[in-house]
Write a protein that holds these residues in place. Structure first.
Motif, short mmCIF file in Angstrom:
data_model
loop_
_atom_site.label_atom_id
_atom_site.label_comp_id
_atom_site.label_asym_id
_atom_site.label_seq_id
_atom_site.Cartn_x
_atom_site.Cartn_y
_atom_site.Cartn_z
N SER A 79 0.73 33.28 28.57
CA SER A 79 0.59 34.47 27.76
C SER A 79 0.15 34.06 26.36
O SER A 79 0.83 33.27 25.70
CB SER A 79 1.92 35.24 27.68
OG SER A 79 1.79 36.35 26.81
N VAL A 80 -0.99 34.57 25.93
CA VAL A 80 -1.55 34.15 24.64
C VAL A 80 -1.60 35.30 23.64
O VAL A 80 -2.11 35.14 22.54
CB VAL A 80 -2.96 33.58 24.82
CG1 VAL A 80 -2.93 32.38 25.74
CG2 VAL A 80 -3.92 34.63 25.35
N GLN A 81 -1.08 36.45 24.01
CA GLN A 81 -1.18 37.61 23.13
C GLN A 81 -0.42 37.36 21.83
O GLN A 81 0.76 37.07 21.83
CB GLN A 81 -0.62 38.85 23.82
CG GLN A 81 -0.83 40.13 23.03
CD GLN A 81 -0.41 41.36 23.83
OE1 GLN A 81 0.07 41.24 24.95
NE2 GLN A 81 -0.60 42.53 23.25
N GLY A 82 -1.13 37.44 20.71
CA GLY A 82 -0.51 37.29 19.40
C GLY A 82 -0.25 35.86 18.98
O GLY A 82 0.29 35.63 17.90
N ALA A 83 -0.63 34.86 19.81
CA ALA A 83 -0.35 33.47 19.48
C ALA A 83 -1.42 32.93 18.53
O ALA A 83 -2.60 33.17 18.71
CB ALA A 83 -0.30 32.62 20.74
N ASP A 84 -0.97 32.20 17.50
CA ASP A 84 -1.90 31.57 16.57
C ASP A 84 -2.21 30.13 16.96
O ASP A 84 -3.26 29.60 16.59
CB ASP A 84 -1.32 31.58 15.14
CG ASP A 84 -1.27 32.98 14.57
OD1 ASP A 84 -0.25 33.34 13.97
OD2 ASP A 84 -2.25 33.72 14.72
N ALA A 125 -9.06 26.48 27.69
CA ALA A 125 -9.15 26.50 26.23
C ALA A 125 -10.35 27.31 25.78
O ALA A 125 -10.28 28.08 24.80
CB ALA A 125 -9.24 25.07 25.70
N ASP A 126 -11.47 27.17 26.49
CA ASP A 126 -12.67 27.93 26.15
C ASP A 126 -12.42 29.42 26.32
O ASP A 126 -12.82 30.24 25.48
CB ASP A 126 -13.82 27.46 27.04
CG ASP A 126 -15.15 28.06 26.62
OD1 ASP A 126 -15.29 28.48 25.45
OD2 ASP A 126 -16.07 28.09 27.45
N ALA A 127 -11.74 29.80 27.40
CA ALA A 127 -11.47 31.22 27.65
C ALA A 127 -10.48 31.79 26.64
O ALA A 127 -10.65 32.92 26.15
CB ALA A 127 -10.93 31.40 29.07
N ILE A 128 -9.45 31.01 26.30
CA ILE A 128 -8.47 31.48 25.32
C ILE A 128 -9.13 31.72 23.97
O ILE A 128 -8.75 32.63 23.22
CB ILE A 128 -7.32 30.46 25.19
CG1 ILE A 128 -6.48 30.44 26.48
CG2 ILE A 128 -6.41 30.80 24.00
CD1 ILE A 128 -5.43 29.35 26.50
N GLY A 129 -10.13 30.90 23.65
CA GLY A 129 -10.79 31.02 22.36
C GLY A 129 -11.71 32.21 22.22
O GLY A 129 -12.24 32.46 21.13
N ASN A 130 -11.91 32.97 23.30
CA ASN A 130 -12.79 34.14 23.25
C ASN A 130 -12.06 35.34 22.68
O ASN A 130 -11.70 36.28 23.40
CB ASN A 130 -13.34 34.46 24.65
CG ASN A 130 -14.30 33.40 25.14
OD1 ASN A 130 -15.00 32.77 24.36
ND2 ASN A 130 -14.34 33.19 26.45
N VAL A 131 -11.80 35.32 21.38
CA VAL A 131 -11.14 36.42 20.70
C VAL A 131 -12.17 37.11 19.81
O VAL A 131 -12.70 36.50 18.88
CB VAL A 131 -9.95 35.92 19.84
CG1 VAL A 131 -9.26 37.09 19.16
CG2 VAL A 131 -8.98 35.13 20.69
N PRO A 132 -12.49 38.38 20.08
CA PRO A 132 -13.53 39.06 19.31
C PRO A 132 -13.22 39.09 17.81
O PRO A 132 -12.08 39.34 17.40
CB PRO A 132 -13.52 40.49 19.89
CG PRO A 132 -12.93 40.34 21.26
CD PRO A 132 -11.93 39.23 21.14
N ASN A 133 -14.24 38.79 17.01
CA ASN A 133 -14.14 38.89 15.55
C ASN A 133 -13.08 37.97 14.96
O ASN A 133 -12.53 38.26 13.90
CB ASN A 133 -13.87 40.33 15.12
CG ASN A 133 -14.94 41.29 15.62
OD1 ASN A 133 -16.13 40.98 15.57
ND2 ASN A 133 -14.51 42.43 16.13
#
Length: 291
Positions: A79-84, A125-133
């Motif tokens: 779960s990566v929601q909200g993780a920095d 890691a590549d997929a997790i990094g796909n955060v818009p803006n």
């Protein structure tokens, strides 16, 4: 191959839920997971498909190795929601040498699973990094482990090439200049050289486009803590010094050596006093500027 086609079919069934809804053969209740793919192959094998049965028995030993357990354990998920900051820790991978991969020698289960985990971790890691803006940074510590395989190099190459438009950057951390292929380094915006082991100074200087004179080689092999040579995105070269934190507790956090109770900076530096013991010559290169 027929084997990869069957696995791809099983992944497709699990991914869109057909293994649960009755629209295709499957194992109800397995959920959307890698383990569900394995369960589905077993079910197809029990229903008379010899290829699925063969694949199930070939993949099962790999799934039980300590390297692949992360992917196949029940309920595995991130779960990566909200993780920095997200740390993917893959300790002790047993990767084959480039020669083994080139010659096509049969690999044991640990090496085969390790290759798969390298690809999985890089892709994750590549997929997790796909955060818009939002700018994302993928940091590969001990990058040699990833860059020693064609899968890792291909994924790193794609992230470097597409990083600007995807609002994503890649950082490669390693201990020797030979660990990263020259083509990757040529695409890197910034390169930092800290102290090099004896004999690696010349290769490190060539990596940043500097002529490895005896004076510069000696310098990069004797750099003090916090000192480094930097090549920026414009190709300019210079020596920079990272100032240690004034707060002693923060300074101690910079040292990751298990044997040390105090930080490396705390041992060599006191607030407001500069105790550097190495005089750093400027990089006097006709085609460069000093930062």
């Amino acid at each position: 191959t027929m084997e990869s086609a069957r696995v791809a079919q099983a992944v497709e069934f699990v991914d869109d839920g057909r293994h649960q809804t009755g629209r295709g053969p499957g194992h109800p209740g397995s959920g959307r997971s890698t383990q569900a793919v394995l369960d589905l192959l077993r079910r197809w094998g029990d229903e008379g498909d010899p290829l699925s049965r063969d694949l199930y028995y070939r993949i099962t030993p790999l799934a039980r190795t300590r390297f692949a357990r992360l992917a196949f354990q029940p309920g595995a998920g991130i779960s990566v929601q909200g993780a920095d900051l997200i740390v993917l820790h893959a300790r002790g991978l047993v990767l084959p040498s480039k020669e083994e991969v080139r010659t096509g020698d049969d690999l044991d289960a640990s090496k085969a699973a390790s290759i798969a985990m390298v690809y999985l971790l890089m892709a994750l890691a590549d997929a997790i990094g796909n955060v818009p803006n939002r700018l994302s940074s993928i940091i590969l510590d001990e990058a040699w482990a990833f860059l020693d395989s064609s899968f890792g190099i291909d994924l790193a190459n794609r992230v470097l090439r597409d990083g600007r438009k995807d609002f994503k950057k890649l950082q490669l951390w390693s201990q020797h200049p030979a660990d990263a292929p020259p083509d990757l380094l040529n695409m890197a915006s910034n390169v930092f050289l800290t102290r090099q082991v004896e004999g690696a100074g010349a290769a490190a200087l060539r990596m940043v486009g500097a002529e490895p004179t005896p004076e510069l080689v000696s310098m990069v092999e004797q750099l003090a803590v916090g000192d480094m040579v930097m090549r920026d995105e414009y190709g300019r070269l210079g020596v920079i010094h990272v100032t240690p934190p004034v707060d002693p507790r923060t300074a101690r956090a910079f040292d990751t050596r298990p044997r040390s109770g105090r930080g490396a900076f705390a041992q060599e530096w006191e607030p407001m006093v500069d105790h550097r013991s190495v005089d750093l010559p400027s990089l006097d290169l006709p085609s460069s500027e000093t930062i």
